[in-house]
Design a protein around this motif. Structure first.
Motif, PDB file in Angstrom:
ATOM      1  N   GLY A   1       0.782  -1.223   0.000  1.00 63.79           N
ATOM      2  CA  GLY A   1       0.000   0.000   0.000  1.00 63.79           C
ATOM      3  C   GLY A   1       0.816   1.277   0.000  1.00 63.79           C
ATOM      4  O   GLY A   1       0.255   2.374  -0.129  1.00 63.79           O
ATOM      5  N   ASP A   2       2.142   1.180   0.120  1.00 64.71           N
ATOM      6  CA  ASP A   2       2.960   2.389   0.230  1.00 64.71           C
ATOM      7  C   ASP A   2       2.872   3.267  -1.015  1.00 64.71           C
ATOM      8  O   ASP A   2       2.759   4.499  -0.908  1.00 64.71           O
ATOM      9  N   LEU A   3       2.937   2.674  -2.196  1.00 67.41           N
ATOM     10  CA  LEU A   3       2.909   3.500  -3.402  1.00 67.41           C
ATOM     11  C   LEU A   3       1.581   4.230  -3.538  1.00 67.41           C
ATOM     12  O   LEU A   3       1.539   5.380  -4.000  1.00 67.41           O
ATOM     13  N   GLU A   4       0.507   3.611  -3.110  1.00 69.37           N
ATOM     14  CA  GLU A   4      -0.790   4.289  -3.132  1.00 69.37           C
ATOM     15  C   GLU A   4      -0.816   5.436  -2.133  1.00 69.37           C
ATOM     16  O   GLU A   4      -1.430   6.485  -2.387  1.00 69.37           O
ATOM     17  N   ARG A   5      -0.148   5.271  -1.006  1.00 67.11           N
ATOM     18  CA  ARG A   5      -0.093   6.342  -0.010  1.00 67.11           C
ATOM     19  C   ARG A   5       0.730   7.529  -0.515  1.00 67.11           C
ATOM     20  O   ARG A   5       0.476   8.674  -0.139  1.00 67.11           O
ATOM     21  N   ILE A   6       1.724   7.258  -1.343  1.00 65.33           N
ATOM     22  CA  ILE A   6       2.572   8.311  -1.898  1.00 65.33           C
ATOM     23  C   ILE A   6       1.888   9.010  -3.063  1.00 65.33           C
ATOM     24  O   ILE A   6       1.920  10.242  -3.180  1.00 65.33           O
ATOM     25  N   HIS A   7       1.261   8.236  -3.929  1.00 61.18           N
ATOM     26  CA  HIS A   7       0.704   8.749  -5.192  1.00 61.18           C
ATOM     27  C   HIS A   7      -0.684   9.337  -4.954  1.00 61.18           C
ATOM     28  O   HIS A   7      -1.709   8.727  -5.250  1.00 61.18           O
ATOM     29  N   ARG A   8      -0.712  10.550  -4.410  1.00 64.03           N
ATOM     30  CA  ARG A   8      -1.960  11.229  -4.118  1.00 64.03           C
ATOM     31  C   ARG A   8      -2.203  12.306  -5.179  1.00 64.03           C
ATOM     32  O   ARG A   8      -1.256  12.845  -5.761  1.00 64.03           O
ATOM     33  N   PRO A   9      -3.455  12.640  -5.458  1.00 64.78           N
ATOM     34  CA  PRO A   9      -3.729  13.646  -6.502  1.00 64.78           C
ATOM     35  C   PRO A   9      -3.087  14.991  -6.178  1.00 64.78           C
ATOM     36  O   PRO A   9      -3.223  15.504  -5.065  1.00 64.78           O
ATOM     37  N   LEU A  10      -2.389  15.561  -7.154  1.00 63.39           N
ATOM     38  CA  LEU A  10      -1.734  16.860  -7.004  1.00 63.39           C
ATOM     39  C   LEU A  10      -2.225  17.815  -8.075  1.00 63.39           C
ATOM     40  O   LEU A  10      -2.698  17.405  -9.139  1.00 63.39           O
ATOM     41  N   ASP A  11      -2.086  19.101  -7.804  1.00 62.83           N
ATOM     42  CA  ASP A  11      -2.618  20.128  -8.701  1.00 62.83           C
ATOM     43  C   ASP A  11      -1.553  20.773  -9.579  1.00 62.83           C
ATOM     44  O   ASP A  11      -1.879  21.338 -10.621  1.00 62.83           O
ATOM     45  N   TRP A  12      -0.303  20.706  -9.169  1.00 63.27           N
ATOM     46  CA  TRP A  12       0.749  21.371  -9.926  1.00 63.27           C
ATOM     47  C   TRP A  12       2.110  20.805  -9.565  1.00 63.27           C
ATOM     48  O   TRP A  12       2.281  20.171  -8.526  1.00 63.27           O
ATOM     49  N   PHE A  13       3.048  21.036 -10.475  1.00 63.91           N
ATOM     50  CA  PHE A  13       4.439  20.619 -10.303  1.00 63.91           C
ATOM     51  C   PHE A  13       5.275  21.869 -10.063  1.00 63.91           C
ATOM     52  O   PHE A  13       5.302  22.772 -10.890  1.00 63.91           O
ATOM     53  N   GLY A  14       5.959  21.928  -8.914  1.00 64.57           N
ATOM     54  CA  GLY A  14       6.863  23.030  -8.627  1.00 64.57           C
ATOM     55  C   GLY A  14       8.258  22.691  -9.124  1.00 64.57           C
ATOM     56  O   GLY A  14       8.855  21.693  -8.691  1.00 64.57           O
ATOM     57  N   LEU A  15       8.778  23.491 -10.037  1.00 64.65           N
ATOM     58  CA  LEU A  15      10.067  23.220 -10.665  1.00 64.65           C
ATOM     59  C   LEU A  15      11.109  24.245 -10.234  1.00 64.65           C
ATOM     60  O   LEU A  15      10.932  25.448 -10.459  1.00 64.65           O
TER      61      LEU A  15
END
Length: 438
Positions: free
Chosen positions: A270-284
Motif C-alpha cells: 500500500g505504500d505507493l498508493e499512499r505516496i501517489h496522491r492527486p496533485l494540482d501542480w508541479f513546482g520546478l
C-alpha cells in the motif's frame, strides 16, 4: 525587457525564500533547534557563518512585504520553520511561532500578495534528527501531525501549499553524494521512501482540512550530463536519484526501475498508493545542467564530473544554459502532465554596492531575461507553465556557502541589515508590469 509572445495575461509572477535562510531569531520566540543550527554550530559552514540573524526577517517581515509590493509580484513562496511551531518537532505547540506566520500571512494579504506556503525547506527539528530523522519511518507520523497543525491554523487564508522543497537535494547531499561509505546507501533509500510517504500523508491532510487547497511539491530538475562518453551510465543513475526519485512516485506512482533494488526492502503493501496522491501542480526549481562522472569508490558509483571547457558561468561557477531550461520545462510537462510553476530560478554572484551606494548587477538581469524568454519558448511549444518565482527576494544564508553567495534581487548589508534593491529588482518590476499589460 524580455521578448514574450506565449505567456498568458494571468501568468503568476513571484519571489521565493525559505525560513532558515532569512528569518534569523533562531533563539527567540520559543523556537527549537533545527539541524541547520547544529551544522552551523559544528563549524560546517563557510566562514563559520550561522543563521542566527540571517536577514532578520522575523522582525523585518513588514519591510520585506513592502519590497514585494513595490516589485509588483502577485505571489510569495515561503516556508514555515517546523521547529518554530513545534520546538521538539512534536508534542507541545509554540503559540509565539504560530503567531509570527499569522502576522506574515496577514501582511501579505493586506498587500494583495498571495501566500504560497511550503511545509518543509530543510530545517528538520534537531530533536527529531536525534530520533533518526527521515531514516525513521515514524517520521511520516511526525510530518503528518505538523502538516495538520499548519493546515488548521492557516488554511482559512492560505490555499497554495507545497509539501517539500527539493527533497532529492537534501537527501542526496546529506546521505550519499561523494561519500565513500557504501554501507550508507540503505540510509539514503530509507530517507527517500519515508519522505515520499510523508508527502502523501501531508497531501491527504491538506485536502481534508483546507477547502479549495491547491497542492503541489517542489523538485529541483536539472539535466545530468556525462563528463565523457564513458560516464553515460553513471549520469543515468545520478539522474534517476536527482530528478526522478521523488517526482515519479509522487506524480506517477512508481519508482525509477534503477532504484528499486534499494527501495524494495523498505516498501510495504500500500505504500505507493499512499505516496501517489492527486496533485494540482508541479513546482520546478532549475538553475543549470549538472555534470556527472563514474566513481567506483563513491557510494552509488557516481560523483560530480568535470564540465566541458568554455561554458558560460555565473560568478559562482554555475553553468548558464537557458535552452536547457526550456528543454527541462518541456520534459517535465511531457512526463508529468500537470501545470508547472517555476518556484526557483536565479543567479548567484558576489554583488557589492558601488561608490554611489547602488548595486548594479547586469549579469543577473541578462540571466533572468534569457531564462524568462526560454520559458516563453517552452510555453509556445506546448509546456503548461503558469508561474515564475525568482530565487530570491533577498540575499540570504546560502546553506554551506553561508553569506559568501548572493542570489537576491535585493542586496542585504549583513552588518546593518539595510535592504538595497538592485538593478535587477527594478528590471524585474518593469518586466512584470509589461507582461501583465500584455
Amino acid at each position: 525587457m524580455p521578448s514574450l509572445t506565449a505567456l498568458k495575461r494571468d501568468f503568476i509572477w513571484g519571489v521565493s525564500t525559505s525560513s532558515f535562510q532569512i528569518e534569523g531569531a533562531t533563539q527567540e520566540g520559543g523556537r527549537g533547534l533545527s539541524i541547520w543550527d547544529t551544522y552551523c554550530r559544528d563549524g560546517e559552514i563557510k566562514n563559520h557563518d550561522t543563521g542566527d540573524v540571517a536577514c532578520d526577517h522575523y522582525h523585518r517581515y513588514a519591510e520585506d512585504v513592502a519590497l514585494m509590493k513595490t516589485l509588483g509580484v502577485q505571489a510569495y513562496r515561503f516556508s514555515v520553520a517546523w521547529p518554530r511551531l513545534l520546538p521538539q518537532g512534536r508534542g507541545a505547540v509554540n503559540e509565539e511561532g504560530l503567531a509570527f506566520y499569522d502576522r506574515l500571512i496577514d501582511e501579505l494579504l493586506a498587500a494583495g500578495i498571495e501566500p504560497w506556503l511550503c511545509l518543509y525547506h530543510w530545517d528538520l527539528p534537531q530533536a527529531l534528527e536525534d530520533q533518526g530523522g527521515w531514516m525513521n519511518r515514524e517520521s511520516v507520523t511526525w510530518f503528518t501531525d505538523y502538516a495538520t497543525l499548519v493546515a488548521k491554523r492557516y488554511g482559512d487564508r492560505v490555499k497554495r501549499f507545497a509539501t517539500f522543497n527539493e527533497p532529492s537535494i537534501f537527501s542526496l547531499f546529506s546521505r550519499s553524494l561523494g561519500k565513500r561509505d557504501r554501507s550508507a546507501d540503505d540510509k539514503l533509500h530509507r530517507t527517500i521512501h519515508h519522505v515520499n510517504l510523508a508527502h502523501g500523508a501531508a497531501v491527504d491532510v491538506l485536502r481534508a482540512l483546507v477547502p479549495g487547497a491547491s497542492i503541489g511539491s517542489i523538485h529541483n530538475v536539472q539535466p545530468i550530463l556525462p563528463s565523457t562518453p564513458a560516464d553515460a551510465a553513471a549520469a543515468e543513475v545520478f539522474g534517476a536519484y536527482w530528478n526522478e526519485a521523488y517526482p515519479d512516485p509522487q506524480f506517477l506512482g512508481t519508482y525509477p526501475e534503477i532504484m528499486l533494488p534499494g527501495i524494495q526492502p523498505h516498501l510495504q503493501p500500500g505504500d505507493l498508493e499512499r505516496i501517489h496522491r492527486p496533485l494540482d501542480w508541479f513546482g520546478l526549481n532549475h538553475y543549470s545542467p549538472v555534470y556527472a562522472k563514474a566513481d567506483p569508490e563513491a557510494m552509488m558509483g557516481f560523483n560530480w564530473g568535470d564540465r566541458p571547457p568554455g561554458l558560460p558561468l555565473t560568478p559562482i561557477d554555475w553553468p548558464i544554459n537557458a535552452p536547457a531550461f526550456r528543454d527541462t520545462l518541456l520534459r517535465v510537462h511531457q512526463r508529468y502532465k500537470l501545470p508547472i510553476y517555476v518556484t526557483e530560478n536565479g543567479y548567484g554572484s558576489n554583488d557589492e554596492p558601488d561608490a554611489n551606494g547602488a548595486v548594479v548587477d547586469p549579469g543577473r538581469v541578462g540571466f533572468l531575461r534569457d531564462y524568462i524568454e526560454a520559458m516563453d519558448q517552452a510555453v509556445a511549444q506546448g509546456a503548461d507553465v503558469r508561474g515564475y518565482f525568482v530565487w530570491s527576494l533577498l540575499d540570504n544564508f546560502e546553506w554551506d556557502s553561508g553569506y559568501s553567495v548572493r542570489f537576491g534581487l535585493t542586496y542585504v548589508d549583513y552588518k546593518t541589515l539595510k535592504r538595497i534593491p538592485k538593478t535587477s529588482f527594478h528590471w524585474f518590476a518593469a518586466a512584470i508590469k509589461a507582461a501583465r499589460q500584455g
